[in-house]
Design a protein around this motif. Structure first.
Motif, PDB file in Angstrom:
ATOM      1  N   VAL A  97       0.839  -1.203   0.000  1.00  0.00           N
ATOM      2  CA  VAL A  97       0.000   0.000   0.000  1.00  0.00           C
ATOM      3  C   VAL A  97       0.872   1.250   0.000  1.00  0.00           C
ATOM      4  O   VAL A  97       0.621   2.215  -0.733  1.00  0.00           O
ATOM      5  N   VAL A  98       1.926   1.229   0.819  1.00  0.00           N
ATOM      6  CA  VAL A  98       2.856   2.361   0.847  1.00  0.00           C
ATOM      7  C   VAL A  98       3.535   2.514  -0.505  1.00  0.00           C
ATOM      8  O   VAL A  98       3.694   3.632  -1.017  1.00  0.00           O
ATOM      9  N   VAL A  99       3.929   1.396  -1.103  1.00  0.00           N
ATOM     10  CA  VAL A  99       4.541   1.441  -2.429  1.00  0.00           C
ATOM     11  C   VAL A  99       3.592   2.072  -3.438  1.00  0.00           C
ATOM     12  O   VAL A  99       3.985   2.913  -4.260  1.00  0.00           O
ATOM     13  N   GLY A 100       2.320   1.672  -3.397  1.00  0.00           N
ATOM     14  CA  GLY A 100       1.342   2.246  -4.313  1.00  0.00           C
ATOM     15  C   GLY A 100       1.170   3.737  -4.125  1.00  0.00           C
ATOM     16  O   GLY A 100       1.081   4.491  -5.101  1.00  0.00           O
ATOM     17  N   LEU A 101       1.131   4.190  -2.885  1.00  0.00           N
ATOM     18  CA  LEU A 101       0.984   5.626  -2.619  1.00  0.00           C
ATOM     19  C   LEU A 101       2.204   6.401  -3.118  1.00  0.00           C
ATOM     20  O   LEU A 101       2.058   7.492  -3.700  1.00  0.00           O
ATOM     21  N   VAL A 102       3.391   5.849  -2.899  1.00  0.00           N
ATOM     22  CA  VAL A 102       4.611   6.534  -3.344  1.00  0.00           C
ATOM     23  C   VAL A 102       4.652   6.627  -4.861  1.00  0.00           C
ATOM     24  O   VAL A 102       4.929   7.695  -5.436  1.00  0.00           O
ATOM     25  N   TRP A 103       4.352   5.527  -5.541  1.00  0.00           N
ATOM     26  CA  TRP A 103       4.385   5.549  -6.993  1.00  0.00           C
ATOM     27  C   TRP A 103       3.255   6.402  -7.565  1.00  0.00           C
ATOM     28  O   TRP A 103       3.407   7.004  -8.649  1.00  0.00           O
ATOM     29  N   LYS A 104       2.143   6.465  -6.889  1.00  0.00           N
ATOM     30  CA  LYS A 104       1.069   7.351  -7.343  1.00  0.00           C
ATOM     31  C   LYS A 104       1.530   8.801  -7.307  1.00  0.00           C
ATOM     32  O   LYS A 104       1.213   9.599  -8.200  1.00  0.00           O
ATOM     33  N   TYR A 105       2.287   9.146  -6.282  1.00  0.00           N
ATOM     34  CA  TYR A 105       2.845  10.501  -6.183  1.00  0.00           C
ATOM     35  C   TYR A 105       3.893  10.717  -7.269  1.00  0.00           C
ATOM     36  O   TYR A 105       3.950  11.799  -7.884  1.00  0.00           O
ATOM     37  N   ILE A 106       4.713   9.697  -7.558  1.00  0.00           N
ATOM     38  CA  ILE A 106       5.752   9.836  -8.586  1.00  0.00           C
ATOM     39  C   ILE A 106       5.140  10.003  -9.972  1.00  0.00           C
ATOM     40  O   ILE A 106       5.623  10.800 -10.796  1.00  0.00           O
ATOM     41  N   LEU A 107       4.053   9.272 -10.249  1.00  0.00           N
ATOM     42  CA  LEU A 107       3.460   9.254 -11.592  1.00  0.00           C
ATOM     43  C   LEU A 107       2.305  10.234 -11.769  1.00  0.00           C
ATOM     44  O   LEU A 107       1.695  10.261 -12.844  1.00  0.00           O
ATOM     45  N   ALA A 108       2.009  11.026 -10.765  1.00  0.00           N
ATOM     46  CA  ALA A 108       0.867  11.931 -10.835  1.00  0.00           C
ATOM     47  C   ALA A 108       1.021  12.936 -11.976  1.00  0.00           C
ATOM     48  O   ALA A 108       2.128  13.376 -12.295  1.00  0.00           O
ATOM     49  N   ASP A 109      -0.114  13.308 -12.581  1.00  0.00           N
ATOM     50  CA  ASP A 109      -0.095  14.293 -13.657  1.00  0.00           C
ATOM     51  C   ASP A 109       0.348  15.657 -13.131  1.00  0.00           C
ATOM     52  O   ASP A 109      -0.078  16.079 -12.039  1.00  0.00           O
ATOM     53  N   SER A 110       1.148  16.348 -13.905  1.00  0.00           N
ATOM     54  CA  SER A 110       1.619  17.723 -13.672  1.00  0.00           C
ATOM     55  C   SER A 110       2.467  17.887 -12.412  1.00  0.00           C
ATOM     56  O   SER A 110       3.464  18.588 -12.421  1.00  0.00           O
ATOM     57  N   THR A 111       2.071  17.245 -11.310  1.00  0.00           N
ATOM     58  CA  THR A 111       2.828  17.416 -10.062  1.00  0.00           C
ATOM     59  C   THR A 111       3.746  16.241  -9.751  1.00  0.00           C
ATOM     60  O   THR A 111       4.521  16.301  -8.801  1.00  0.00           O
ATOM     61  N   GLY A 112       3.655  15.164 -10.519  1.00  0.00           N
ATOM     62  CA  GLY A 112       4.460  13.983 -10.253  1.00  0.00           C
ATOM     63  C   GLY A 112       5.943  14.210 -10.503  1.00  0.00           C
ATOM     64  O   GLY A 112       6.336  15.006 -11.371  1.00  0.00           O
ATOM     65  N   ILE A 113       6.759  13.521  -9.733  1.00  0.00           N
ATOM     66  CA  ILE A 113       8.212  13.674  -9.864  1.00  0.00           C
ATOM     67  C   ILE A 113       8.674  13.276 -11.259  1.00  0.00           C
ATOM     68  O   ILE A 113       9.507  13.957 -11.873  1.00  0.00           O
ATOM     69  N   LEU A 114       8.147  12.189 -11.798  1.00  0.00           N
ATOM     70  CA  LEU A 114       8.566  11.727 -13.114  1.00  0.00           C
ATOM     71  C   LEU A 114       8.165  12.724 -14.199  1.00  0.00           C
ATOM     72  O   LEU A 114       8.949  13.007 -15.118  1.00  0.00           O
TER      73      LEU A 114
END
Length: 313
Positions: free
Chosen positions: A132-149
């Motif tokens: 679940v933590v992994v999913g939340l972190v990757w959701k933040y990384i892949l988020a549109d416009s604000t994501g790290i990636l």
């Protein structure tokens, strides 16, 4: 040499039988907790699912016998077929991907790799984190416009990066990639154990005979890893088809979207059972998925016992 008396022979036989009976009782005591656990939490739910699949159960005690109506409904439900197709696509990507990558990593950390202990720990580390933590972190990384990636792609000149979790063409690939990244360390440890069981004398003899690294891998290592390969492929197929790893990621990251592109079978069953209260229909679909799982297990058995992995013929 002194002769053995009948009385001594009888006493010895009685002692052996007593010891054997004691060991048998101890064995039953050891397996009883696991047997009860499997019966209560695996076999009983499976039996109840088969029963509920023949009813219109709603989870609140209301049910009536409907026969095979739920199965007919599933076979005519476009979303059921979509979820099944999504599940198969996920398994087709996940199983070969995680096996090949885990094998490469196991070969690396089994060889003379500098800082080998560090890399073994680093490769396995993601598996120690909650999914679940992994999913939340990757959701933040892949988020549109604000994501790290997305921001990183902008820095290198990519003006219109894709919506990784909002585009149906990307979402399932992202979930598959994250699943491989998360579970590869677990399967690496299993394959590493198999590699360490291969006698070094056999590998050395192959090298003395002039076999290069690829020939040693293909003609020695892979054939001797067949039992481990079978176990890994079956385990990964079961985990993929049953959604043991993807459910948490899908629930946290996409909720089955966009446009049902990540709605795998287990997630669709969950929605029908706990969101729409169609427990009977969900049970019937779960049975159909179990049959598909048996079929995929048979395919994995065929691959590892014959074809390209069969070097004994």
């Amino acid at each position: 040499m002194a002769a053995t008396t009948p009385r001594a022979t009888t006493a010895h036989t009685t002692s052996a039988r007593t010891r054997a009976g004691r060991e048998e009782r101890a064995g039953w005591l050891f397996v009883t907790p696991a047997t009860l656990g499997i019966g209560l939490f695996v076999l009983l739910p499976m039996a109840l699912s088969l029963v509920f699949g023949l009813t219109d159960a709603d989870g609140f005690g209301n049910l009536s016998f409907t026969g095979l109506d739920n199965y007919a409904r599933a076979l005519s439900d476009p979303l059921f077929w979509t979820s099944l197709r999504t599940t198969v696509l996920y398994v087709v990507v996940f199983v070969p991907g995680v096996y090949v990558l885990a094998l490469v990593m196991a070969l690396l950390v089994n060889g003379k790799l500098p800082a080998r202990a560090f890399f073994r720990t680093a490769f396995f580390a993601p598996y120690a984190v909650s999914l679940v933590v992994v999913g939340l972190v990757w959701k933040y990384i892949l988020a549109d416009s604000t994501g790290i990636l997305v921001q990183a792609l902008g820095w290198i000149g990519v003006d219109s990066p894709p919506s990784f979790l909002g585009d149906p063409n990307w979402a399932l690939w992202c979930v598959s990639f994250i699943s491989i990244w998360f579970f590869v360390g677990f399967y690496m440890v299993i394959l590493l154990g198999g590699l360490q069981e291969i006698p070094g004398e056999i590998l050395e003899a192959a090298r003395i005979d002039g076999a290069g690294p690829w020939r040693v891998l293909w003609s020695v290592i892979l054939p001797m890893l067949k039992p481990i390969t079978f176990f890994v492929l079956v385990l990964a197929s079961i985990a993929g088809l049953a959604g043991l790893q993807a459910f948490d990621l899908i629930y946290v990251m996409t909720q089955g979207g966009p446009a049902n592109s990540t709605s795998m079978g287990v997630f669709y069953v969950y929605q029908q059972a706990f969101k729409f209260n169609n427990v009977g229909y969900a049970s019937a679909m779960a049975t159909l998925y179990a049959l598909a799982l048996l079929a995929m297990t048979g395919v994995a058995f065929r691959i590892t016992r014959g074809g390209r992995f069969d070097h004994d013929r």
